[in-house]
Write an enzyme that holds these catalytic residues in place. Structure first.
Site, mmCIF file in Angstrom:
data_model
loop_
_atom_site.group_PDB
_atom_site.id
_atom_site.type_symbol
_atom_site.label_atom_id
_atom_site.label_comp_id
_atom_site.label_asym_id
_atom_site.label_seq_id
_atom_site.Cartn_x
_atom_site.Cartn_y
_atom_site.Cartn_z
ATOM 1 C CD GLU A 40 -3.005 -0.788 -0.074
ATOM 2 O OE1 GLU A 40 -3.040 0.341 -0.596
ATOM 3 O OE2 GLU A 40 -3.702 -1.736 -0.479
ATOM 4 C CE1 TYR A 123 -6.734 3.077 -0.218
ATOM 5 C CE2 TYR A 123 -4.347 3.240 0.040
ATOM 6 C CZ TYR A 123 -5.460 2.608 -0.488
ATOM 7 O OH TYR A 123 -5.303 1.494 -1.261
ATOM 8 C CG ASP A 141 -7.944 3.123 -4.469
ATOM 9 O OD1 ASP A 141 -9.166 3.162 -4.759
ATOM 10 O OD2 ASP A 141 -7.175 2.258 -4.925
ATOM 11 C CB CYS A 203 -19.891 -2.920 -14.287
ATOM 12 S SG CYS A 203 -19.969 -2.220 -12.625
#
Length: 355
Positions: A40, A123, A141, A203
């Site tokens: 990350e 985050y 993000d 999607c």
């Protein structure tokens, strides 16, 4: 769709389409907090394709948090070179030391404690808590921002709309499998809900997406106009001693490129390109400086930089004034052994091609 149904459909999609990434635990396996945290930090402002080799090299050299904590900072900075944003590397090392010294080498398992660690913001704390410990945490993000802005047809521009997008994302974040859910939405944004020509037909939220229904998906998220980046200018000093070594020095710990090794340079200021006479008092020593042709250009996050290059060489008959320079003398063929940031690598290449 209700929030619970949205989460279920996303997890179902993820179980079929999840990306295989070197830092991601395989299905049914427990995530390693060290790997999650390391990835990350590396992925901030950097692409997955770029991070992959760096991540593998870090794991090879420092396979655990305590190994990284025991590493020399210069070695970490050198291994980081090319990823940019070097404050991340310094905080990475500082964070590892904090975890090793204050937490027995084990990362805290909740957002509140994670945010107390160096270099971990909202985050990253949410991502580590969710992915590594399966805590319910809302991860936001750039990919998730794009997905949420389209799902809910949010037309207010970034970055001011971030709190609204976070609140919307939080309404869907499930109690069950929050780590998988977080990675699922990030994967969706990276592979399906992409910036240009989103693949809406693939999607799982196709029917629920308000932006798709309104025909504005590709226009979202909106972004506020960026101010033009200013240009800063300065001078780098390429100094060679009688043995053929180059002078390098460490930048101050605070500020841009803090703690990194550089070719000595003057202040970087927003002004016309300085002549040699205007900055000669900032040269590392008194010498017969001469200007090299051309300049080095580099772009940072908030400004462009233009550096002129002045060069000087001390020969056997030129005295020992070079010894008064503060820094380290490095043979040209060993410059690659030092943690030199990208802008200074450009200076080295320009100097070697000009002297």
């Amino acid at each position: 769709m209700e929030p619970a149904e949205l989460a279920r459909s996303m997890l179902g999609w993820y179980d079929k389409h999840r990306r295989v990434l070197p830092w991601r635990a395989l299905p049914g396996k427990t995530a390693d907090p060290y790997r999650v945290w390391l990835s990350e930090i590396m992925l901030q402002q950097t692409t997955v394709a770029t991070v992959g080799p760096y991540f593998e090299e870090f794991l090879r050299r420092w396979p655990t948090t305590t190994d990284l904590a025991a590493a020399d900072l210069d070695a970490v900075l050198h291994a980081w070179a090319g990823l940019g944003y070097y404050a991340r590397a310094r905080n990475l090392h500082k964070c590892a030391k904090t975890v090793a010294e204050q937490h027995g080498g084990v990362f805290p398992d909740n957002e509140e404690q994670l945010r107390q660690l160096p270099g971990i913001g909202a985050y990253t704390a949410a991502a580590v808590a969710a992915i590594a410990f399966d805590r319910r945490a809302t991860v936001l993000d750039g990919n998730v921002e794009r997905v949420m802005s389209r799902l809910f047809a949010v037309e207010e521009p970034l970055p001011s709309v971030k709190p609204k997008l976070r609140a919307l994302a939080d309404t869907i974040t499930p109690e069950r499998r929050p780590g998988d859910y977080a990675q699922a939405v990030m994967d969706l944004g990276a592979t399906v809900c992409i910036p240009r020509r989103p693949r809406c037909g693939q999607c799982p939220w196709h029917d629920a997406c308000a932006a798709r229904a309104a025909g504005i998906a590709e226009t979202l998220p909106r972004k506020a106009a960026k101010a033009e980046k200013p240009i800063r200018r300065g001078m780098a000093f390429w100094l060679i001693n009688p043995e053929g070594s180059v002078l390098l020095r460490r930048r101050p710990e605070s500020g841009l490129l803090g703690g990194m090794i550089e070719v000595p340079s003057s202040d970087w200021l927003e002004r016309a390109a300085p002549g040699l006479g205007a900055v000669q008092e900032q040269a590392p020593v008194e010498a017969a400086w001469r200007m090299l042709p051309g300049q080095v250009r580099h772009t940072f996050t908030h400004f462009h930089l233009e550096l002129g290059l002045a060069a000087a060489r001390f020969g056997p008959k030129d005295g020992d004034g070079w010894k008064r320079a503060e820094g380290i003398w490095v043979p040209v063929d060993r410059l690659s052994e030092h943690a030199i940031p990208t802008v200074m690598r450009k200076v080295v290449r320009h100097a070697l091609g000009s002297v």
